[in-house]
Scaffold this motif. Structure first.
Motif, PDB file in Angstrom:
ATOM      1  N   ALA A   1       0.931  -1.276  -0.036  1.00  0.00           N
ATOM      2  CA  ALA A   1       0.044  -0.124  -0.062  1.00  0.00           C
ATOM      3  C   ALA A   1       0.966   1.380   0.015  1.00  0.00           C
ATOM      4  O   ALA A   1       0.442   2.232  -0.597  1.00  0.00           O
ATOM      5  CB  ALA A   1      -0.802   0.107   1.303  1.00  0.00           C
ATOM      6  N   LEU A   2       2.050   1.300   0.704  1.00  0.00           N
ATOM      7  CA  LEU A   2       2.879   2.492   0.916  1.00  0.00           C
ATOM      8  C   LEU A   2       3.529   2.667  -0.695  1.00  0.00           C
ATOM      9  O   LEU A   2       3.960   3.850  -1.003  1.00  0.00           O
ATOM     10  CB  LEU A   2       3.848   2.277   1.968  1.00  0.00           C
ATOM     11  N   MET A   3       3.972   1.416  -1.046  1.00  0.00           N
ATOM     12  CA  MET A   3       4.760   1.596  -2.453  1.00  0.00           C
ATOM     13  C   MET A   3       3.751   2.078  -3.500  1.00  0.00           C
ATOM     14  O   MET A   3       3.998   2.982  -4.227  1.00  0.00           O
ATOM     15  CB  MET A   3       5.024   0.200  -2.848  1.00  0.00           C
ATOM     16  N   ALA A   4       2.430   1.789  -3.501  1.00  0.00           N
ATOM     17  CA  ALA A   4       1.423   2.250  -4.282  1.00  0.00           C
ATOM     18  C   ALA A   4       1.097   3.419  -4.356  1.00  0.00           C
ATOM     19  O   ALA A   4       0.897   4.311  -5.238  1.00  0.00           O
ATOM     20  CB  ALA A   4       0.188   1.117  -4.279  1.00  0.00           C
ATOM     21  N   ALA A   5       1.149   3.967  -2.881  1.00  0.00           N
ATOM     22  CA  ALA A   5       0.972   5.372  -2.372  1.00  0.00           C
ATOM     23  C   ALA A   5       1.948   6.459  -3.373  1.00  0.00           C
ATOM     24  O   ALA A   5       1.701   7.442  -3.654  1.00  0.00           O
ATOM     25  CB  ALA A   5       0.713   5.749  -1.052  1.00  0.00           C
ATOM     26  N   VAL A   6       3.104   5.805  -3.111  1.00  0.00           N
ATOM     27  CA  VAL A   6       4.481   6.611  -3.509  1.00  0.00           C
ATOM     28  C   VAL A   6       4.213   6.799  -4.959  1.00  0.00           C
ATOM     29  O   VAL A   6       4.396   7.951  -5.541  1.00  0.00           O
ATOM     30  CB  VAL A   6       5.762   6.036  -3.031  1.00  0.00           C
TER      31      VAL A   6
ATOM     32  N   LEU B   1       3.926   9.988  -7.294  1.00  0.00           N
ATOM     33  CA  LEU B   1       4.791  10.506  -8.448  1.00  0.00           C
ATOM     34  C   LEU B   1       4.263  10.482  -9.677  1.00  0.00           C
ATOM     35  O   LEU B   1       4.983  11.027 -10.608  1.00  0.00           O
ATOM     36  CB  LEU B   1       6.144   9.582  -8.366  1.00  0.00           C
ATOM     37  N   GLN B   2       3.128   9.849 -10.111  1.00  0.00           N
ATOM     38  CA  GLN B   2       2.709   9.668 -11.501  1.00  0.00           C
ATOM     39  C   GLN B   2       2.526  11.158 -12.163  1.00  0.00           C
ATOM     40  O   GLN B   2       3.144  11.166 -13.436  1.00  0.00           O
ATOM     41  CB  GLN B   2       1.233   9.135 -11.542  1.00  0.00           C
ATOM     42  N   PRO B   3       2.085  12.145 -11.400  1.00  0.00           N
ATOM     43  CA  PRO B   3       2.162  13.448 -12.340  1.00  0.00           C
ATOM     44  C   PRO B   3       3.496  13.634 -12.861  1.00  0.00           C
ATOM     45  O   PRO B   3       3.720  14.668 -13.760  1.00  0.00           O
ATOM     46  CB  PRO B   3       1.496  14.410 -11.319  1.00  0.00           C
TER      47      PRO B   3
ATOM     48  N   SER C   1       8.721   5.945 -18.703  1.00  0.00           N
ATOM     49  CA  SER C   1       7.990   6.125 -17.380  1.00  0.00           C
ATOM     50  C   SER C   1       7.524   4.785 -17.043  1.00  0.00           C
ATOM     51  O   SER C   1       7.469   4.551 -15.728  1.00  0.00           O
ATOM     52  CB  SER C   1       6.605   7.060 -18.019  1.00  0.00           C
ATOM     53  N   LEU C   2       7.392   3.948 -17.778  1.00  0.00           N
ATOM     54  CA  LEU C   2       6.955   2.481 -17.340  1.00  0.00           C
ATOM     55  C   LEU C   2       8.159   2.133 -16.605  1.00  0.00           C
ATOM     56  O   LEU C   2       8.212   1.645 -15.272  1.00  0.00           O
ATOM     57  CB  LEU C   2       6.720   1.484 -18.164  1.00  0.00           C
ATOM     58  N   ALA C   3       9.483   2.209 -16.989  1.00  0.00           N
ATOM     59  CA  ALA C   3      10.797   1.846 -16.458  1.00  0.00           C
ATOM     60  C   ALA C   3      10.896   2.598 -15.163  1.00  0.00           C
ATOM     61  O   ALA C   3      11.240   1.727 -14.152  1.00  0.00           O
ATOM     62  CB  ALA C   3      11.745   1.862 -17.399  1.00  0.00           C
ATOM     63  N   ALA C   4      10.521   3.910 -15.085  1.00  0.00           N
ATOM     64  CA  ALA C   4      10.685   4.533 -14.126  1.00  0.00           C
ATOM     65  C   ALA C   4       9.888   4.175 -12.877  1.00  0.00           C
ATOM     66  O   ALA C   4      10.315   3.995 -11.626  1.00  0.00           O
ATOM     67  CB  ALA C   4      10.723   6.048 -14.165  1.00  0.00           C
ATOM     68  N   SER C   5       8.562   3.868 -13.168  1.00  0.00           N
ATOM     69  CA  SER C   5       7.592   3.421 -12.347  1.00  0.00           C
ATOM     70  C   SER C   5       8.045   2.004 -11.607  1.00  0.00           C
ATOM     71  O   SER C   5       7.970   1.914 -10.517  1.00  0.00           O
ATOM     72  CB  SER C   5       6.035   3.159 -12.929  1.00  0.00           C
ATOM     73  N   ILE C   6       8.500   1.166 -12.536  1.00  0.00           N
ATOM     74  CA  ILE C   6       8.938  -0.194 -12.051  1.00  0.00           C
ATOM     75  C   ILE C   6      10.075  -0.123 -11.034  1.00  0.00           C
ATOM     76  O   ILE C   6      10.209  -0.719  -9.878  1.00  0.00           O
ATOM     77  CB  ILE C   6       9.235  -1.311 -13.361  1.00  0.00           C
ATOM     78  N   LEU C   7      11.110   0.830 -11.458  1.00  0.00           N
ATOM     79  CA  LEU C   7      12.371   0.951 -10.426  1.00  0.00           C
ATOM     80  C   LEU C   7      11.877   1.472  -9.371  1.00  0.00           C
ATOM     81  O   LEU C   7      12.443   1.271  -8.220  1.00  0.00           O
ATOM     82  CB  LEU C   7      13.343   1.729 -11.369  1.00  0.00           C
ATOM     83  N   THR C   8      11.195   2.555  -9.144  1.00  0.00           N
ATOM     84  CA  THR C   8      10.715   3.418  -8.026  1.00  0.00           C
ATOM     85  C   THR C   8       9.720   2.220  -7.195  1.00  0.00           C
ATOM     86  O   THR C   8      10.043   2.361  -5.839  1.00  0.00           O
ATOM     87  CB  THR C   8       9.684   4.679  -8.519  1.00  0.00           C
ATOM     88  N   GLY C   9       8.954   1.574  -7.780  1.00  0.00           N
ATOM     89  CA  GLY C   9       8.278   0.588  -7.111  1.00  0.00           C
ATOM     90  C   GLY C   9       9.110  -0.308  -6.256  1.00  0.00           C
ATOM     91  O   GLY C   9       9.137  -0.647  -5.172  1.00  0.00           O
ATOM     92  N   PHE C  10      10.100  -0.931  -7.079  1.00  0.00           N
ATOM     93  CA  PHE C  10      11.190  -1.931  -6.584  1.00  0.00           C
ATOM     94  C   PHE C  10      11.742  -1.086  -5.473  1.00  0.00           C
ATOM     95  O   PHE C  10      12.073  -1.765  -4.332  1.00  0.00           O
ATOM     96  CB  PHE C  10      12.081  -2.395  -7.656  1.00  0.00           C
TER      97      PHE C  10
END
Length: 108
Positions: free
Chosen positions: A58-63, A67-69, A78-87
């Motif tokens: 849940a915290l990962m999803a919130a972050v 950050l999405q905007p 942006s997909l790669a950045a999202s995956i890396l950030t989530g990880f």
């Protein structure tokens, strides 16, 4: 399976996600009830380890939502950045648990 199509038509990709997730959650809780009746499973004891995973997710999803905007239009970058950030967020939250598991595995 019967909820996926109508929810997808009504709400798009979010509806598809709901159509998959909601029946899974219902099945999950029904399974716990059945296991409690058959083998006496303590639901609170079984759910406690899952709570940490749920909170980390849940915290990962919130972050990621916050950050999405800043990630710009939907693209491979942006997909790669999202995956890396989530990880990185999840790994930072679960570091202690992962370290304990690594220590336990290497000690055997």
């Amino acid at each position: 399976g019967t909820t996926i199509y109508p929810l997808t038509v009504a709400y798009g990709i979010v509806g598809a996600a709901m159509g998959v997730t909601l029946p899974s959650l219902i099945t999950f809780f029904v399974d716990f009830i059945v296991l409690r009746r058959i083998i006496g499973l303590d639901i609170r004891e079984a759910m406690l380890p899952l709570l940490r995973t749920f909170l980390f997710s849940a915290l990962m999803a919130a972050v990621l939502l916050l950050l999405q905007p800043y990630l710009g239009q939907i693209s491979l970058l942006s997909l790669a950045a999202s995956i890396l950030t989530g990880f990185l967020v999840y790994a930072a939250l679960a570091w202690r648990d992962m370290h304990r598991m690594y220590t336990w595995i290497t000690s055997r």
